[in-house]
Design an enzyme around this catalytic site. Structure first.
Site, PDB file in Angstrom:
ATOM      1  N   ASP A 164       0.830  -1.208   0.000  1.00 54.13           N
ATOM      2  CA  ASP A 164       0.000   0.000   0.000  1.00 54.13           C
ATOM      3  C   ASP A 164       0.869   1.264   0.000  1.00 54.13           C
ATOM      4  O   ASP A 164       1.670   1.473   0.919  1.00 54.13           O
ATOM      5  CB  ASP A 164      -0.889  -0.064   1.259  1.00 54.13           C
ATOM      6  CG  ASP A 164      -2.041   0.917   1.220  1.00 54.13           C
ATOM      7  OD1 ASP A 164      -2.022   1.814   0.369  1.00 54.13           O
ATOM      8  OD2 ASP A 164      -2.946   0.786   2.069  1.00 54.13           O
ATOM      9  N   ASP A 234     -10.682   3.994  -1.932  1.00 54.90           N
ATOM     10  CA  ASP A 234     -11.317   2.997  -1.069  1.00 54.90           C
ATOM     11  C   ASP A 234     -12.831   2.991  -1.293  1.00 54.90           C
ATOM     12  O   ASP A 234     -13.471   4.040  -1.351  1.00 54.90           O
ATOM     13  CB  ASP A 234     -11.037   3.300   0.407  1.00 54.90           C
ATOM     14  CG  ASP A 234      -9.574   3.054   0.773  1.00 54.90           C
ATOM     15  OD1 ASP A 234      -8.741   2.907  -0.141  1.00 54.90           O
ATOM     16  OD2 ASP A 234      -9.281   3.019   1.976  1.00 54.90           O
TER      17      ASP A 234
HETATM   18  C1  GLA Z   1      -5.689   2.200   2.559  1.00 52.89           C
HETATM   19  C2  GLA Z   1      -6.098   1.102   1.594  1.00 52.89           C
HETATM   20  C3  GLA Z   1      -7.169   0.244   2.240  1.00 52.89           C
HETATM   21  C4  GLA Z   1      -6.653  -0.344   3.545  1.00 52.89           C
HETATM   22  C5  GLA Z   1      -6.205   0.778   4.467  1.00 52.89           C
HETATM   23  C6  GLA Z   1      -5.512   0.250   5.706  1.00 52.89           C
HETATM   24  O1  GLA Z   1      -6.732   3.111   2.782  1.00 52.89           O
HETATM   25  O2  GLA Z   1      -6.565   1.643   0.384  1.00 52.89           O
HETATM   26  O3  GLA Z   1      -7.531  -0.813   1.359  1.00 52.89           O
HETATM   27  O4  GLA Z   1      -5.586  -1.208   3.267  1.00 52.89           O
HETATM   28  O5  GLA Z   1      -5.279   1.648   3.805  1.00 52.89           O
HETATM   29  O6  GLA Z   1      -5.077   1.298   6.535  1.00 52.89           O
END
Ligand code: GLA
Length: 410
Positions: A164, A234
Site C-alpha cells: 500500500d 477505497d
Molecule cells: C488504505 C487502503 C485500504 C486499507 C487501508 C488500511 O486506505 O486503500 O484498502 O488497506 O489503507 O489502513
C-alpha cells in the site's frame, strides 16, 4: 517502456460500444522486458478470491478474528466455492527488533502459527505492507527493509502481499520536489523493488499493488510485477460509492488477463449498507469485471442471504472463467447500462444494470453484443433458463439492481 500503451489509445478505447470492438481490444499488452522478469500467469490465472480483514475489523483486527474467518470459510463452504486467500490488512505490525526484523503487535502473538493454521485448512495466507516508512495506520512499513521483510514474509509462509503506497507519497515529494515525472518513476521503482525481493525469496507470492489507481496503474502494474492493482479509491458499503467505483471501470478490460487483474477494491456484501439488490449488483459487476473477489465482512455473523450472494456458483463461474477476459460496458443509456464478458466455449455473460431508484425494463438487441444467431439464455440469480432470445430481450430490473444472464449458442 517500449510496450507501454499510450494514453491516447487508451482514451480512444474507453467506453467501447459494440462488444465486437471490445473483444478485439481485450488482448493484454505484452510485458516490457525492462527492469522486470515477467510473472508466470500461473500465480493468479483467474482473479484471486478470498477474505480480507479491513472492512470488518479495521485497525482492531486480532489473530483470533483471522482464525475465526478461516474456520467459517471452511464450514460455510466458501473455500470450496473458491474463496481461498485469508488476508490480514493493516494493523498487524509491531516494531522492528534490534536486527531490523519486523515483529507483529500484541494482537498477533504467533503469526507463523496462524499461517500454519490457515494452510492446514487448505487455505492461503495474505499479508499487508507498503513501500513507505509507515503504513496508512502509522505502523512500520518496508521502506529500506524490502528484502528483509520479503524474507520474513516468506519464512511465515505468506502467499499474497498487498503493498500500500500510503507514506511513500511523502518520499516521492521529498526526493523529487516539483517533478511529477520523477515522482512517478520513484513510485514504479518502489513497487518493482519489492517485486524483486519477493522473487528472490523463491516463494510464489501474489503481489497486489494498492495505490488507488493513480497515474494509470493498469498501464504499468504488470511491468513492476503486480498480479493485481487497485483501480480506485477505497470503496464503502453503500450503493452510490460502490456504483461509482464499479461503473468507472469501463474501458479497462484490455489491461487485464491471466496473472494481471484490475482491482476495484473489496466486496461489501454483508456489511449492511446495501440492499440485496445492491449486493447482487456488486457481485454481478465484479464478476463481469473479472475483479478479485475479496469478501470483507465478519464471516462469523454471516447471514443466509449474504452466504447465498457470496456463494452463487454460477456468478463465481463468470468471474473465474478460464478464458480470463475482463468484461466491459457495451452501452450506457442514462441510468441504465449493459455490460458483457466473453466466456469460454463462446458463451457471454450479460449484465443489465439499473441505477435508477425506480424499477424499469431494460431492453437490448443481440446485435448490441455482436452476437449472431439465436441465443439460449439463463438467469444466473434465479437459476432458471429463460428460453431462446432471437433478436432482442427485455427484462424488468429492480431499482439499484441487476439481471445477470448467461448466453450460449443454441
Ligand atoms: C488504505 C487502503 C485500504 C486499507 C487501508 C488500511 O486506505 O486503500 O484498502 O488497506 O489503507 O489502513
Amino acid at each position: 517502456m517500449g510496450n507501454r500503451w499510450n494514453r491516447r489509445s487508451f482514451l480512444k478505447g474507453t467506453g467501447a460500444t459494440a462488444l465486437g470492438m471490445t473483444v478485439a481490444s481485450l488482448t493484454p499488452p505484452a510485458l516490457s522486458a525492462e527492469n522486470d522478469t515477467p510473472k508466470p500467469a500461473a500465480l493468479a490465472p483467474t482473479p484471486p478470491m478470498g477474505w480480507n480483514s479491513w472492512y470488518c475489523f479495521r485497525r482492531n483486527v486480532t489473530q483470533e478474528d483471522v482464525r475465526a474467518a478461516a474456520d467459517v470459510m471452511v464450514s460455510s463452504g466458501m473455500r470450496d466455492a473458491g474463496y481461498n486467500y485469508v488476508n490480514i490488512d493493516g494493523s498487524w505490525q509491531g516494531k522492528r527488533d534490534a536486527n531490523g526484523v519486523l515483529q507483529p503487535n500484541e494482537r498477533f502473538p504467533d503469526i507463523k502459527g496462524l499461517s500454519d493454521y490457515i494452510h492446514a485448512r487448505g487455505l492461503k495466507f495474505g499479508m499487508y505492507s507498503g513501500p513507505g516508512p509507515f503504513t496508512c495506520g502509522g505502523d512500520p512499513a518496508s521502506y529500506g527493509h524490502e528484502e528483509q521483510d520479503a524474507e520474513t514474509f516468506a519464512s511465515w509462509g505468506v502467499d499474497f502481499l498487498k503493498y500500500d503506497l500510503c507514506t511513500f507519497r511523502k518520499i516521492m515529494l521529498h526526493d523529487a520536489p516539483n517533478d511529477p515525472a520523477k515522482q512517478f518513476e520513484l513510485m514504479k521503482q518502489a513497487y518493482a523493488r519489492m517485486h524483486r525481493a519477493l522473487l528472490k525469496t523463491g516463494r510464489p507470492i501474489v503481489y497486489s499493488l494498492c495505490q488507488y489507481g493513480i497515474d494509470y496503474v493498469w498501464e504499468w502494474g504488470a511491468e513492476v510485477g503486480g498480479n493485481l492493482w487497485r483501480t480506485s479509491h477505497d470503496i464503502r458499503p453503500d450503493y452510490i460509492t460502490m456504483a461509482e467505483v464499479g461503473f468507472s471501470q469501463a474501458g479497462l478490460s484490455k489491461y487485464a488477463g491471466p496473472g494481471r487483474w484490475n482491482d476495484p477494491d473489496m466486496l461489501q456484501v454483508g456489511n449492511g449498507g446495501m440492499s440485496p439488490n445492491g449486493e447482487m449488483t456488486q457481485m454481478s459487476l465484479w464478476a463481469i469485471l473479472a475483479a478479485p473477489l475479496l469478501a470483507s465482512t465478519d464471516l462469523t455473523k454471516m447471514t443466509e442471504p449474504t452466504r447465498r450472494i457470496l456463494m452463487n456458483r454460477e456468478v463465481i463461474a463468470v468471474n473465474q472463467d478460464p478464458l480470463g477476459k475482463q468484461g466491459d460496458r457495451v452501452w450506457q443509456k442514462g441510468p441504465v447500462e449493459l455490460w458483457a464478458k466473453p466466456l469460454s466455449g463462446g458463451d457471454l455473460a450479460v449484465g443489465l444494470f439499473n441505477r435508477l431508484t425506480w424499477n424499469t425494463p431494460i431492453r437490448f438487441e443481440l446485435t448490441d453484443l455482436g452476437w449472431t444467431g439465436p441465443a439460449k439464455a439463463r438467469d444466473l440469480w434465479t437459476h432458471q433458463e429463460i428460453g431462446i432470445i432471437r433478436d432482442s430481450h427485455s427484462a424488468w430490473v429492480p431499482s439499484w439492481g441487476v439481471v445477470l444472464l448467461r448466453l450460449s449458442k443454441t
